[in-house]
Each structure stands twice: as structure tokens, then as C-alpha cells.
Design a protein around this motif. Structure first.
Motif, PDB file in Angstrom:
ATOM      1  N   THR A  54       0.830  -1.209   0.000  1.00 41.75           N
ATOM      2  CA  THR A  54       0.000   0.000   0.000  1.00 41.75           C
ATOM      3  C   THR A  54       0.859   1.252   0.000  1.00 41.75           C
ATOM      4  O   THR A  54       0.639   2.185  -0.791  1.00 41.75           O
ATOM      5  N   ARG A  55       1.868   1.299   0.879  1.00 35.83           N
ATOM      6  CA  ARG A  55       2.755   2.462   0.925  1.00 35.83           C
ATOM      7  C   ARG A  55       3.535   2.599  -0.375  1.00 35.83           C
ATOM      8  O   ARG A  55       3.835   3.708  -0.827  1.00 35.83           O
TER       9      ARG A  55
ATOM     10  N   LEU B  62      -8.170   5.285  -2.362  1.00 32.00           N
ATOM     11  CA  LEU B  62      -7.529   4.093  -1.812  1.00 32.00           C
ATOM     12  C   LEU B  62      -7.657   4.069  -0.296  1.00 32.00           C
ATOM     13  O   LEU B  62      -7.932   3.006   0.296  1.00 32.00           O
ATOM     14  N   SER B  63      -7.471   5.216   0.332  1.00 32.63           N
ATOM     15  CA  SER B  63      -7.631   5.284   1.787  1.00 32.63           C
ATOM     16  C   SER B  63      -9.064   4.974   2.187  1.00 32.63           C
ATOM     17  O   SER B  63      -9.312   4.306   3.204  1.00 32.63           O
ATOM     18  N   SER B  64     -10.034   5.432   1.386  1.00 31.27           N
ATOM     19  CA  SER B  64     -11.440   5.122   1.662  1.00 31.27           C
ATOM     20  C   SER B  64     -11.688   3.621   1.594  1.00 31.27           C
ATOM     21  O   SER B  64     -12.421   3.055   2.421  1.00 31.27           O
ATOM     22  N   LEU B  65     -11.068   2.972   0.611  1.00 30.49           N
ATOM     23  CA  LEU B  65     -11.232   1.529   0.465  1.00 30.49           C
ATOM     24  C   LEU B  65     -10.620   0.784   1.638  1.00 30.49           C
ATOM     25  O   LEU B  65     -11.189  -0.198   2.135  1.00 30.49           O
ATOM     26  N   LEU B  66      -9.497   1.270   2.125  1.00 31.34           N
ATOM     27  CA  LEU B  66      -8.796   0.572   3.208  1.00 31.34           C
ATOM     28  C   LEU B  66      -9.513   0.733   4.552  1.00 31.34           C
ATOM     29  O   LEU B  66      -9.557  -0.210   5.346  1.00 31.34           O
ATOM     30  N   VAL B  67     -10.055   1.904   4.817  1.00 35.71           N
ATOM     31  CA  VAL B  67     -10.718   2.139   6.107  1.00 35.71           C
ATOM     32  C   VAL B  67     -12.199   1.783   6.064  1.00 35.71           C
ATOM     33  O   VAL B  67     -12.863   1.760   7.105  1.00 35.71           O
ATOM     34  N   GLY B  68     -12.726   1.523   4.879  1.00 32.44           N
ATOM     35  CA  GLY B  68     -14.122   1.134   4.758  1.00 32.44           C
ATOM     36  C   GLY B  68     -15.102   2.276   4.878  1.00 32.44           C
ATOM     37  O   GLY B  68     -16.288   2.042   5.180  1.00 32.44           O
ATOM     38  N   GLU B  69     -14.652   3.520   4.650  1.00 33.64           N
ATOM     39  CA  GLU B  69     -15.533   4.684   4.703  1.00 33.64           C
ATOM     40  C   GLU B  69     -15.246   5.583   3.508  1.00 33.64           C
ATOM     41  O   GLU B  69     -14.129   5.586   2.980  1.00 33.64           O
ATOM     42  N   ASN B  70     -16.260   6.336   3.108  1.00 33.69           N
ATOM     43  CA  ASN B  70     -16.105   7.272   1.998  1.00 33.69           C
ATOM     44  C   ASN B  70     -15.503   8.566   2.542  1.00 33.69           C
ATOM     45  O   ASN B  70     -16.220   9.437   3.059  1.00 33.69           O
ATOM     46  N   LEU B  71     -14.187   8.691   2.432  1.00 33.77           N
ATOM     47  CA  LEU B  71     -13.509   9.863   2.968  1.00 33.77           C
ATOM     48  C   LEU B  71     -13.821  11.120   2.159  1.00 33.77           C
ATOM     49  O   LEU B  71     -13.763  12.229   2.696  1.00 33.77           O
TER      50      LEU B  71
END
Length: 225
Positions: free
Chosen positions: A89-90, A136-145
Motif C-alpha cells: 500500500t505504501r 484508496l484510503s477510503s477503500l482501506l478504512v471502509g468509509e467514503n472519505l
């Protein structure tokens, strides 16, 4: 990856590089790839705002000192190294947009295109990268950032409007589509400033390694002087 624009400005071409051994090419590629990984790791320290300006530089330097294939190899090796050290990911967050940005800008610099071309096209890559990182961050945390950022910005904007216009007896609530435009505009403006600053840093670094950038506009040259 799309090829750079074919229209060239009236800048003198780069002089042919001096002959170098294949062994030096391999060593420099490995060194620049490890430098990219080190700079990215240092971005997780308090030095992050300063280190961010150097993210695209190692890959761009590999292209400028050698050729596009060497720059691509430096990008691939640095991504593999970051995958081993920090996880995939990084690694992806480095490649998109910073690694691609360094490679793209270096191709344009090699072709001696204007700063206006490289800054504007680089800003598009940077803006796409920021949106990609958010998704990508939204996908990883499970929320729509994106929605979260929009809601927070809507609250802040309405509060500012209320404070600034209430003394006039005017009450205005920002529409959601206006907030979306503000978010996109902020991302574009931030990307433009970032890529322009990277150009200033690259102009100083590349000059040291005898890989000069195309001549900047006169008002930029005044800043560099």
C-alpha cells in the motif's frame, strides 16, 4: 503511459552525455532507487513537509542522467524496495503520483519543453494522484472519505458565511455542488503549487549534476537568482 507532447519550444537541445560504463549505470540506478525509498520513509517523520519536495527527484534524475528506460527501472526498483520495507500500500502511494510525476517531468525536460507544459501536465498527474490516494484510503478504512471531507468543509464554509455576512443581515447556505467545486479547485491549486515548487528544487539539483532543466520563464529566473 502516454508519451510526452511533441511540440517543442526554441530551447537549445541538451549536449550529448559523456560515455559511461554499464556498471556505473546499474550502480546509479540502485542508488537512486534506494534514495527514493529512504526519502519516502523519512516522510513519516517530522521532516515530512521538506521531504515531500524531493519525492519525484531521484526518478527524474535517473531519466536525465541516463535515459527513460533507466528512470523506469529506478521507479520499479524503488517500488519493490518499498513493498518489502513498508508493504504494497505504501509503495503504491509513492508510485502514484510521485514516481510517475518524476518520470513524466524528466521526459519533458529532456525534450526541452517549456516550464508551462511540464508544470501544468505535472499538476494534472499530481491532482489525479491525490484523488487516487483519497479513494484508496477510503477503500482501506471502509468509509467514503470524500464524503467526510465534503461534509466537514460544508460545515466550515457555512460557518464562515454566517460570520462574515450576518452583520449585513444576509444568510446564505452553500449548496453541496459548490462545496464539490471548492474541493476540486483546492486539489488543483495545491497540485499546481506543489509541482511548481518541485521544478524549483529540481532546477537546483539537476544543475549540480550537470543535467540542466529547460530555461525557466523570466519571472521564475528572477526568483532563482
Amino acid at each position: 503511459m502516454p508519451s510526452p507532447p511533441s511540440v517543442q519550444d526554441d530551447f537549445p537541445p541538451l549536449p550529448p552525455p559523456p560515455p559511461r560504463s554499464p556498471a556505473l549505470k546499474v550502480v546509479e540506478t540502485a542508488f537512486l532507487a534506494s534514495t527514493s525509498a529512504l526519502i519516502w520513509i523519512l516522510s513519516y517523520t517530522p521532516l515530512a513537509p521538506f521531504m515531500r519536495l524531493f519525492f519525484p527527484i531521484p526518478v527524474a534524475l535517473a531519466v536525465m542522467r541516463w535515459d527513460p528506460r533507466t528512470g523506469a527501472m529506478a521507479l520499479v526498483v524503488s517500488s519493490l524496495l518499498l513493498t518489502v520495507l513498508m508493504g504494497p500500500t505504501r509503495s503504491v502511494l509513492y508510485v502514484i503520483p510521485y514516481g510517475i510525476l518524476g518520470y513524466w517531468c524528466a521526459r519533458l525536460w529532456q525534450r526541452r519543453l517549456s516550464w508551462y507544459v511540464s508544470v501544468l501536465s505535472g499538476a494534472l498527474i499530481s491532482a489525479f494522484g491525490l484523488i487516487f490516494q483519497l479513494l484508496l484510503s477510503s477503500l482501506l478504512v471502509g468509509e467514503n472519505l470524500w464524503t467526510y471531507v465534503t461534509i466537514q468543509l460544508t460545515s466550515l464554509t457555512n460557518w464562515l458565511l454566517d460570520v462574515s455576512l450576518s452583520w449585513l443581515g444576509v444568510y446564505w447556505v452553500a449548496e453541496p455542488w459548490m462545496i464539490q467545486v471548492v474541493v476540486v479547485g483546492f486539489i488543483g491549486f495545491n497540485s499546481l503549487i506543489y509541482v511548481f515548487t518541485v521544478h524549483l528544487v529540481a532546477a537546483l539539483v539537476m544543475e549540480h549534476f550537470r543535467c540542466p532543466l529547460p530555461p525557466p520563464p523570466k519571472w521564475v529566473q528572477f526568483l532563482l537568482d
